[in-house]
Design an enzyme around this catalytic site. Structure first.
Site, PDB file in Angstrom:
ATOM      1  CG  HIS A 239      40.148  46.081  49.418  1.00  0.00           C
ATOM      2  ND1 HIS A 239      40.164  46.662  48.163  1.00  0.00           N
ATOM      3  CD2 HIS A 239      41.391  45.570  49.588  1.00  0.00           C
ATOM      4  CE1 HIS A 239      41.364  46.506  47.608  1.00  0.00           C
ATOM      5  NE2 HIS A 239      42.127  45.840  48.469  1.00  0.00           N
TER       6      HIS A 239
ATOM      7  NE  ARG B 235      43.140  46.124  43.205  1.00  0.00           N
ATOM      8  CZ  ARG B 235      43.839  45.883  44.327  1.00  0.00           C
ATOM      9  NH1 ARG B 235      43.452  44.937  45.169  1.00  0.00           N
ATOM     10  NH2 ARG B 235      44.912  46.588  44.608  1.00  0.00           N
TER      11      ARG B 235
HETATM   12  P1  NDP Z   1      52.183  39.345  41.144  1.00  0.00           P
HETATM   13  O1  NDP Z   1      52.421  40.339  40.082  1.00  0.00           O
HETATM   14  O2  NDP Z   1      53.310  38.859  41.967  1.00  0.00           O
HETATM   15  O3  NDP Z   1      51.501  38.043  40.499  1.00  0.00           O
HETATM   16  C1  NDP Z   1      50.503  38.116  39.556  1.00  0.00           C
HETATM   17  C2  NDP Z   1      50.207  36.705  39.059  1.00  0.00           C
HETATM   18  O4  NDP Z   1      49.096  36.773  38.163  1.00  0.00           O
HETATM   19  C3  NDP Z   1      51.375  36.110  38.274  1.00  0.00           C
HETATM   20  O5  NDP Z   1      51.499  34.739  38.553  1.00  0.00           O
HETATM   21  C4  NDP Z   1      50.944  36.309  36.818  1.00  0.00           C
HETATM   22  O6  NDP Z   1      51.463  35.356  35.912  1.00  0.00           O
HETATM   23  C5  NDP Z   1      49.451  36.121  36.950  1.00  0.00           C
HETATM   24  N1  NDP Z   1      48.748  36.743  35.815  1.00  0.00           N
HETATM   25  C6  NDP Z   1      48.695  38.048  35.484  1.00  0.00           C
HETATM   26  N2  NDP Z   1      47.984  38.205  34.343  1.00  0.00           N
HETATM   27  C7  NDP Z   1      47.602  36.982  33.969  1.00  0.00           C
HETATM   28  C8  NDP Z   1      46.864  36.490  32.866  1.00  0.00           C
HETATM   29  N3  NDP Z   1      46.373  37.294  31.930  1.00  0.00           N
HETATM   30  N4  NDP Z   1      46.682  35.160  32.772  1.00  0.00           N
HETATM   31  C9  NDP Z   1      47.169  34.316  33.703  1.00  0.00           C
HETATM   32  N5  NDP Z   1      47.876  34.722  34.781  1.00  0.00           N
HETATM   33  C10 NDP Z   1      48.092  36.046  34.902  1.00  0.00           C
HETATM   34  O7  NDP Z   1      51.022  39.941  42.057  1.00  0.00           O
HETATM   35  P2  NDP Z   1      50.807  39.738  43.617  1.00  0.00           P
HETATM   36  O8  NDP Z   1      50.746  38.288  43.887  1.00  0.00           O
HETATM   37  O9  NDP Z   1      51.752  40.590  44.380  1.00  0.00           O
HETATM   38  O10 NDP Z   1      49.355  40.411  43.799  1.00  0.00           O
HETATM   39  C11 NDP Z   1      48.238  39.949  43.096  1.00  0.00           C
HETATM   40  C12 NDP Z   1      47.051  40.863  43.314  1.00  0.00           C
HETATM   41  O11 NDP Z   1      46.471  40.639  44.584  1.00  0.00           O
HETATM   42  C13 NDP Z   1      47.328  42.358  43.314  1.00  0.00           C
HETATM   43  O12 NDP Z   1      47.504  42.867  42.024  1.00  0.00           O
HETATM   44  C14 NDP Z   1      46.065  42.893  43.960  1.00  0.00           C
HETATM   45  O13 NDP Z   1      45.078  43.084  42.974  1.00  0.00           O
HETATM   46  C15 NDP Z   1      45.644  41.756  44.887  1.00  0.00           C
HETATM   47  N6  NDP Z   1      45.809  42.127  46.299  1.00  0.00           N
HETATM   48  C16 NDP Z   1      44.688  42.232  47.066  1.00  0.00           C
HETATM   49  C17 NDP Z   1      44.785  42.547  48.392  1.00  0.00           C
HETATM   50  C18 NDP Z   1      43.575  42.576  49.253  1.00  0.00           C
HETATM   51  O14 NDP Z   1      43.651  43.030  50.409  1.00  0.00           O
HETATM   52  N7  NDP Z   1      42.445  42.094  48.760  1.00  0.00           N
HETATM   53  C19 NDP Z   1      46.080  42.814  49.033  1.00  0.00           C
HETATM   54  C20 NDP Z   1      47.207  42.637  48.139  1.00  0.00           C
HETATM   55  C21 NDP Z   1      47.054  42.318  46.823  1.00  0.00           C
HETATM   56  P3  NDP Z   1      53.071  35.263  35.634  1.00  0.00           P
HETATM   57  O15 NDP Z   1      53.649  34.715  36.924  1.00  0.00           O
HETATM   58  O16 NDP Z   1      53.163  34.301  34.539  1.00  0.00           O
HETATM   59  O17 NDP Z   1      53.522  36.634  35.328  1.00  0.00           O
HETATM   60  C1  OXD Z   2      46.931  45.963  47.537  1.00  0.00           C
HETATM   61  C2  OXD Z   2      45.647  45.956  48.242  1.00  0.00           C
HETATM   62  O1  OXD Z   2      46.930  46.040  46.307  1.00  0.00           O
HETATM   63  O2  OXD Z   2      45.645  46.160  49.489  1.00  0.00           O
HETATM   64  O3  OXD Z   2      47.979  45.898  48.210  1.00  0.00           O
HETATM   65  O4  OXD Z   2      44.608  45.731  47.632  1.00  0.00           O
END
Ligand code: NDP
Ligand code: OXD
Length: 309
Positions: free
Chosen positions: A272, A224
């Site tokens: 995006h 993000r």
């Molecule tokens: P998940 O919830 O599966 O994974 C999030 C990861 O981030 C986990 O490994 C978590 O750690 C880690 N994390 C969260 N907070 C912290 C922190 N403070 N310090 C260290 N690690 C942290 O999310 P997804 O993989 O499904 O998605 C990730 C993001 O990708 C979405 O939230 C979105 O913002 C973005 N996205 C963007 C898209 C685009 O088109 N650009 C499309 C889809 C998603 P832990 O495993 O220990 O909980």
């Molecule tokens: C999502 C994205 O969060 O598309 O799935 O950014």
């Protein structure tokens, strides 16, 4: 009871048709036309207006249209106790993996330089680089980060990942927590951000942390926008400490036409579109969660409001 469909960017016809293939009798109200707020028991939403979701006394579940939920959690008037769910979809994940591979490989294989040579009609052999000598650091080892890490490791890259809790993904050296961030950054020749936006991840890619990267590191942000401090990244690019950046997400979207990222020679801007959750793909899980909410069963893919993801 009825579904609240609330988004300014998702086409209601297409989404409702896809969900109705799994729940044929589904009633729905399309925001802002909601004649009977008491009939709403489930909300499918993207960036709802502040206070919007507190208007529905019988709400039993709230679903994002995608993996991110920060656009829901930013509402301080969100009704307490209503579960919030995110989308988990292999195809959405695959799109993200593709995006990461594309931009890592483009830089790793010096594609821009090769194209410049071609434009000049210049044959100059460049040695194919060794993935094994390149470390890719992935911020966030969740659904998407772990899959991207596995794909990079399969190509022979050394992959390290940073998460909140300890992980044991094969082929990915896991570091976790604020105490290991410095060690993670110091090794990351590519820094790939796949973190959710939370108070703890906002502004993480800042001057101090960019300075910890090896000189010549390449930054990719598909998490993000607010995870990057734009001025700090621009400064790191201009000083040459960071070689380049590919950015899919921004503080404000669409990206302001006057933003320096648009014209910066070391920045690639994408709108995006790293990946997308399509109605056909994710309608089954939305329908299943509506069913579960109505039957009082636990919902799939709930997020932890306290953690913000
Ligand atoms: P998940 O919830 O599966 O994974 C999030 C990861 O981030 C986990 O490994 C978590 O750690 C880690 N994390 C969260 N907070 C912290 C922190 N403070 N310090 C260290 N690690 C942290 O999310 P997804 O993989 O499904 O998605 C990730 C993001 O990708 C979405 O939230 C979105 O913002 C973005 N996205 C963007 C898209 C685009 O088109 N650009 C499309 C889809 C998603 P832990 O495993 O220990 O909980
Ligand atoms: C999502 C994205 O969060 O598309 O799935 O950014």
């Amino acid at each position: 009871m009825a579904l609240l469909f609330s988004s300014r960017i998702h086409p209601a016809d297409e989404w409702l048709a896809a969900i109705r293939r799994h729940l044929p009798d589904l009633e729905a109200a399309i925001w802002p036309e909601v004649p009977d707020p008491a009939a709403i028991d489930f909300a499918l939403t993207w960036a709802p207006k502040r206070g919007e979701l507190s208007r529905y006394p019988n709400l039993k579940g709230i679903s994002s249209f995608g993996a991110g939920v920060e656009h829901i959690l930013r509402d301080p008037d969100l009704p307490a106790g209503v579960p919030i769910v995110k989308i988990v979809d292999p195809k959405l994940t695959a799109g993200m993996v593709e995006y990461v591979l594309l931009h890592v490989l483009r830089q790793h294989r010096q594609l821009d330089r090769l194209q410049a040579q071609q434009r000049e009609g210049r044959w100059q052999w460049l040695p194919p680089p060794d993935t094994g000598r390149t470390t890719v650091g992935i911020l966030g080892l969740g659904q998407i980060g772990a899959a991207a890490g596995a794909a990079l490791a399969a190509l022979g890259f050394r992959v390290i990942g940073w998460s909140r809790s300890e992980k044991g993904h094969p082929g990915i050296e896991g570091l976790h927590g604020p105490g290991e961030l410095e060690r993670f950054l110091a090794q990351s020749q590519f820094l790939v951000c796949l973190l959710p936006l939370t108070p703890a991840t906002t502004g993480l890619i800042n001057r101090r942390n960019l300075a910890l990267l090896p000189r010549g590191a390449y930054v990719i942000n598909a998490g993000r926008g607010p995870q990057v401090v734009d001025e700090d990244l621009l400064q790191a690019l201009d000083s040459g400490h960071v070689a380049g950046a590919t950015l899919d997400v921004f503080h404000r979207e669409p990206l302001d036409p006057a933003h320096p990222f648009w014209r910066h020679p070391k920045v690639t801007v994408t709108p995006h579109n790293a990946s997308d959750a399509t109605p056909e793909r994710v309608a089954p899980q939305i329908a299943e969660n509506i069913r579960r909410a109505r039957e009082g069963r636990p919902l799939l893919n709930t997020i932890d409001r306290r953690l913000g993801y």
